[in-house]
Structure formats: C-alpha cells, structure tokens
Design an enzyme around this catalytic site. Structure first.
Site, PDB file in Angstrom:
ATOM      1  N   LYS A 118      -7.157 -13.553 -13.718  1.00 10.20           N
ATOM      2  CA  LYS A 118      -6.096 -12.651 -13.253  1.00 10.20           C
ATOM      3  C   LYS A 118      -5.770 -12.909 -11.778  1.00 10.20           C
ATOM      4  CE  LYS A 118      -8.657  -9.058 -14.237  1.00 10.20           C
ATOM      5  NZ  LYS A 118      -9.879  -9.709 -14.761  1.00 10.20           N
ATOM      6  N   ARG A 134      -7.413   0.046 -15.428  1.00  7.12           N
ATOM      7  CA  ARG A 134      -8.668  -0.357 -16.051  1.00  7.12           C
ATOM      8  C   ARG A 134      -9.000   0.495 -17.271  1.00  7.12           C
ATOM      9  NH1 ARG A 134     -10.588  -4.417 -12.516  1.00  7.12           N
ATOM     10  NH2 ARG A 134     -12.732  -4.840 -13.028  1.00  7.12           N
ATOM     11  N   ARG A 148     -17.853 -19.444  -9.542  1.00  2.85           N
ATOM     12  CA  ARG A 148     -16.808 -18.907  -8.648  1.00  2.85           C
ATOM     13  C   ARG A 148     -17.312 -18.838  -7.210  1.00  2.85           C
ATOM     14  NH1 ARG A 148     -13.685 -13.603 -10.099  1.00  2.85           N
ATOM     15  NH2 ARG A 148     -15.757 -12.813 -10.552  1.00  2.85           N
ATOM     16  N   ARG A 185     -19.804 -13.943  -5.210  1.00  2.00           N
ATOM     17  CA  ARG A 185     -19.691 -12.488  -5.292  1.00  2.00           C
ATOM     18  C   ARG A 185     -20.987 -11.873  -5.797  1.00  2.00           C
ATOM     19  NH1 ARG A 185     -14.079 -10.817  -8.118  1.00  2.00           N
ATOM     20  NH2 ARG A 185     -15.443  -9.385  -9.226  1.00  2.00           N
ATOM     21  N   ARG A 213     -20.270  -5.895 -16.986  1.00  2.00           N
ATOM     22  CA  ARG A 213     -18.816  -5.820 -16.744  1.00  2.00           C
ATOM     23  C   ARG A 213     -18.033  -6.141 -18.007  1.00  2.00           C
ATOM     24  NH1 ARG A 213     -18.411  -9.794 -11.942  1.00  2.00           N
ATOM     25  NH2 ARG A 213     -16.173  -9.512 -12.159  1.00  2.00           N
TER      26      ARG A 213
HETATM   27  P1  AP5 Z   1     -10.548 -15.263 -11.200  1.00  2.00           P
HETATM   28  O1  AP5 Z   1      -9.105 -15.606 -11.048  1.00  2.00           O
HETATM   29  O2  AP5 Z   1     -11.307 -14.842  -9.992  1.00  2.00           O
HETATM   30  O3  AP5 Z   1     -10.711 -14.214 -12.409  1.00  2.00           O
HETATM   31  P2  AP5 Z   1     -10.379 -12.669 -12.469  1.00  2.00           P
HETATM   32  O4  AP5 Z   1      -9.833 -12.391 -13.829  1.00  2.00           O
HETATM   33  O5  AP5 Z   1      -9.558 -12.252 -11.297  1.00  2.00           O
HETATM   34  O6  AP5 Z   1     -11.869 -12.126 -12.380  1.00  2.00           O
HETATM   35  P3  AP5 Z   1     -12.537 -10.920 -11.629  1.00  2.00           P
HETATM   36  O7  AP5 Z   1     -14.028 -11.126 -11.774  1.00  2.00           O
HETATM   37  O8  AP5 Z   1     -12.020 -10.765 -10.236  1.00  2.00           O
HETATM   38  O9  AP5 Z   1     -12.108  -9.745 -12.516  1.00  2.00           O
HETATM   39  P4  AP5 Z   1     -12.747  -8.391 -12.607  1.00  2.00           P
HETATM   40  O10 AP5 Z   1     -11.663  -7.679 -13.314  1.00  2.00           O
HETATM   41  O11 AP5 Z   1     -14.088  -8.265 -13.213  1.00  2.00           O
HETATM   42  O12 AP5 Z   1     -13.089  -8.044 -11.087  1.00  2.00           O
HETATM   43  P5  AP5 Z   1     -12.400  -7.086 -10.024  1.00  2.00           P
HETATM   44  O13 AP5 Z   1     -12.468  -7.739  -8.722  1.00  2.00           O
HETATM   45  O14 AP5 Z   1     -11.087  -6.574 -10.525  1.00  2.00           O
HETATM   46  O15 AP5 Z   1     -11.269 -16.529 -11.883  1.00  2.00           O
HETATM   47  C1  AP5 Z   1     -12.675 -16.539 -12.078  1.00  2.00           C
HETATM   48  C2  AP5 Z   1     -13.227 -17.954 -11.795  1.00  2.00           C
HETATM   49  O16 AP5 Z   1     -12.706 -18.877 -12.772  1.00  2.00           O
HETATM   50  C3  AP5 Z   1     -12.785 -18.537 -10.428  1.00  2.00           C
HETATM   51  O17 AP5 Z   1     -13.825 -19.327  -9.941  1.00  2.00           O
HETATM   52  C4  AP5 Z   1     -11.561 -19.418 -10.765  1.00  2.00           C
HETATM   53  O18 AP5 Z   1     -11.401 -20.491  -9.860  1.00  2.00           O
HETATM   54  C5  AP5 Z   1     -11.906 -19.905 -12.165  1.00  2.00           C
HETATM   55  N1  AP5 Z   1     -10.742 -20.062 -13.033  1.00  2.00           N
HETATM   56  C6  AP5 Z   1      -9.654 -19.233 -13.100  1.00  2.00           C
HETATM   57  N2  AP5 Z   1      -8.788 -19.663 -14.049  1.00  2.00           N
HETATM   58  C7  AP5 Z   1      -9.365 -20.793 -14.596  1.00  2.00           C
HETATM   59  C8  AP5 Z   1      -8.961 -21.685 -15.629  1.00  2.00           C
HETATM   60  N3  AP5 Z   1      -7.798 -21.523 -16.300  1.00  2.00           N
HETATM   61  N4  AP5 Z   1      -9.792 -22.705 -15.932  1.00  2.00           N
HETATM   62  C9  AP5 Z   1     -10.975 -22.879 -15.285  1.00  2.00           C
HETATM   63  N5  AP5 Z   1     -11.413 -22.068 -14.281  1.00  2.00           N
HETATM   64  C10 AP5 Z   1     -10.606 -21.026 -13.950  1.00  2.00           C
HETATM   65  O19 AP5 Z   1     -13.390  -5.826 -10.071  1.00  2.00           O
HETATM   66  C11 AP5 Z   1     -14.705  -5.886  -9.554  1.00  2.00           C
HETATM   67  C12 AP5 Z   1     -15.326  -4.492  -9.592  1.00  2.00           C
HETATM   68  O20 AP5 Z   1     -14.551  -3.589  -8.771  1.00  2.00           O
HETATM   69  C13 AP5 Z   1     -15.336  -3.824 -10.979  1.00  2.00           C
HETATM   70  O21 AP5 Z   1     -16.463  -4.208 -11.750  1.00  2.00           O
HETATM   71  C14 AP5 Z   1     -15.332  -2.336 -10.611  1.00  2.00           C
HETATM   72  O22 AP5 Z   1     -16.610  -1.906 -10.223  1.00  2.00           O
HETATM   73  C15 AP5 Z   1     -14.426  -2.304  -9.387  1.00  2.00           C
HETATM   74  N6  AP5 Z   1     -12.998  -2.081  -9.736  1.00  2.00           N
HETATM   75  C16 AP5 Z   1     -11.963  -2.938  -9.526  1.00  2.00           C
HETATM   76  N7  AP5 Z   1     -10.817  -2.415  -9.955  1.00  2.00           N
HETATM   77  C17 AP5 Z   1     -11.120  -1.199 -10.458  1.00  2.00           C
HETATM   78  C18 AP5 Z   1     -10.337  -0.174 -11.068  1.00  2.00           C
HETATM   79  N8  AP5 Z   1      -9.012  -0.311 -11.268  1.00  2.00           N
HETATM   80  N9  AP5 Z   1     -10.966   0.956 -11.474  1.00  2.00           N
HETATM   81  C19 AP5 Z   1     -12.298   1.122 -11.280  1.00  2.00           C
HETATM   82  N10 AP5 Z   1     -13.096   0.183 -10.719  1.00  2.00           N
HETATM   83  C20 AP5 Z   1     -12.504  -0.970 -10.309  1.00  2.00           C
END
Ligand code: AP5
Length: 210
Positions: A13, A88, A127, A155, A166
């Site tokens: 994402k 979420r 990552r 991270r 997660r």
């Molecule tokens: P990346 O693009 O970083 O993936 P992502 O989908 O953004 O993953 P996240 O881990 O950031 O998602 P998440 O939803 O768990 O975390 P968030 O920060 O929102 O890609 C991942 C890796 O793969 C990278 O190394 C990239 O280079 C590689 N890659 C990407 N595309 C690729 C491809 N096509 N092929 C190969 N490699 C690829 O949330 C973290 C925490 O914050 C949550 O657990 C929660 O505690 C809190 N939080 C965040 N938002 C909320 C909310 N709305 N409500 C409540 N708690 C929240």
C-alpha cells in the site's frame, strides 16, 4: 480523487501510494506513518500508541480519526487524498465517510492489493526504511542506493511474531472492508499485488484510468 488502498500488512500500500501521489495530485495519508512519527517524537499520543503498535494491535479509532481529520484539513488534501492503512475497520470507514461528506466529498474508488501470506512474511523481513526521507525499500526487491543503505532501519513491528498478529488483526477487522465498500456501491479494483512493483503500479493506473 479520494482513493483507499486496502491490503494486508506488507501488501504494498505504502509503496504503490507513494508512486501515485504525483499522478493523482493528492497526498498519501498513511496513519501508520503518522503514528510512527508521534512515537519517534515522544508525544503523549505516541507514548500511548507505541505499546499497541508493538503488539500488532490497532490503535484506538478516536486517536486515528483525530490524526486523519487534522491531515485532511491541510491545503494539499483539498482536492483528494490517497488513504494508506486507513480505514482499518467498519467504524473507521463510517467516520471517514462523515469526514469526507463534511467536505462535500466521498470515496471514489478502493484498490485492494491481493498478496499471498508467504510473500507477505518475506516482504516484511526484508523491508528497510530510510529514517531521513521515510522511503521504503526491500533488501532484494527494491534495494536502497548504496549511499543510503547504511542508514536504513527495520521497523520494530516487522518481527515475525508481530507480523503474524498483524495478519490476524487484518483478517478479522480490515479484510471485511472489501465487501463493505462493494455493498456500498464504491468501485473496488482487485489487483494481483504479488507481481513486481512496476507491474502493480501499471495495473493500478490502468484500473484508475490514469
Ligand atoms: P509496503 O509498501 O511497506 O507495504 P504496506 O502494505 O504499506 O505495509 P505496512 O506494513 O506498512 O502495512 P500495515 O498496514 O501493516 O502497517 P501500517 O504502517 O499501516 O511494502 C512492504 C515491503 O515489501 C517493502 O519492503 C517493499 O519494498 C516491498 N514491496 C512492496 N511491493 C512489492 C512488490 N510488488 N514486490 C516485491 N516487494 C514489494 O500500520 C502499522 C501499525 O500502526 C498497525 O499495526 C497499528 O498498530 C497502527 N495503525 C496504523 N493505522 C491504523 C489505523 N487506521 N487504525 C488503528 N491502528 C492503526
């Protein structure tokens, strides 16, 4: 355009959203990034959120809504936004609908990045993030340039046990949003997020007609 990027942790994402901001002329609003900023700065909100994030659970809906409301009020989000990691759950989706309605807007499209669990675990373990710019890399699929690689960090919530938690939270709370938006009549584009980054981006632009 107001666009939601949906998908499991590590589905891409953030990566795809960052590539799309210029084309759409809209900022990426990533609640995870905002929460990590608050943790780094040691704000009261960050202190409250840290333990929850480290456990792979969701931070309270109220905290996240406050962050999104403030971010949406900035001038660069006046014409639209790319939501990454928000909403979420169904309650957050309802809050976002209300927030956008106050601005005379609504969700134009949802993109669901479908990625197999095995690929998710591999992506999280490789990552790396540049702490100075926030740019996300992968040690194999998208390596940081040599002059940056040394300062990149992993991270805290990418440890395998936390990733599993997660994924569980995602299945329970977030995955139902795909059907939620379909039922609400919002266009939902399902993309194979397991393909290389550039191919997923091309599919994404084609789906959005950009
Ligand atoms: P990346 O693009 O970083 O993936 P992502 O989908 O953004 O993953 P996240 O881990 O950031 O998602 P998440 O939803 O768990 O975390 P968030 O920060 O929102 O890609 C991942 C890796 O793969 C990278 O190394 C990239 O280079 C590689 N890659 C990407 N595309 C690729 C491809 N096509 N092929 C190969 N490699 C690829 O949330 C973290 C925490 O914050 C949550 O657990 C929660 O505690 C809190 N939080 C965040 N938002 C909320 C909310 N709305 N409500 C409540 N708690 C929240």
């Amino acid at each position: 355009m107001d666009l939601i990027l949906l998908g499991a942790p590590g589905a891409g994402k953030g990566t795809q959203g960052a590539l799309l901001t210029e084309t759409l002329g809209a900022p990426k609003i990533a609640t995870g990034d905002m929460l990590r900023d608050a943790v780094r700065q040691g704000t009261p909100l960050g202190l409250q959120a840290k333990a929850v994030m480290d456990a792979g659970q969701l931070v309270s809906d109220d905290i996240v809504l406050g962050l999104v409301r403030e971010r949406l009020s900035r001038p660069d989000a006046a014409a639209g936004a790319i939501f990454d990691g928000y909403p979420r759950n169904v309650a957050q989706a309802a809050s976002l609908d209300l927030l956008l309605a106050e601005l005379g807007r609504g969700i134009d499209a949802v993109v669901y990045l479908d990625v197999h669990d095995d690929a998710i675990v591999e992506r999280m373990s490789g990552r790396r993030t540049d702490p100075e710019t926030g740019t996300v890399y992968h040690v194999v699929h998208n390596p940081a340039p040599a002059e940056i690689a040394g300062r990149c960090v992993q991270r805290a919530d990418d440890a395998e046990a936390t990733v599993r938690e997660r994924l569980e939270v995602y299945r329970r709370s977030t995955a139902p949003l795909v059907e939620h938006y379909r039922q609400a009549g919002v266009p939902v584009h399902t993309l194979d997020g397991g393909r290389p980054i550039g191919e997923v981006q091309a599919d994404l632009r084609a789906a959005l007609g950009r």
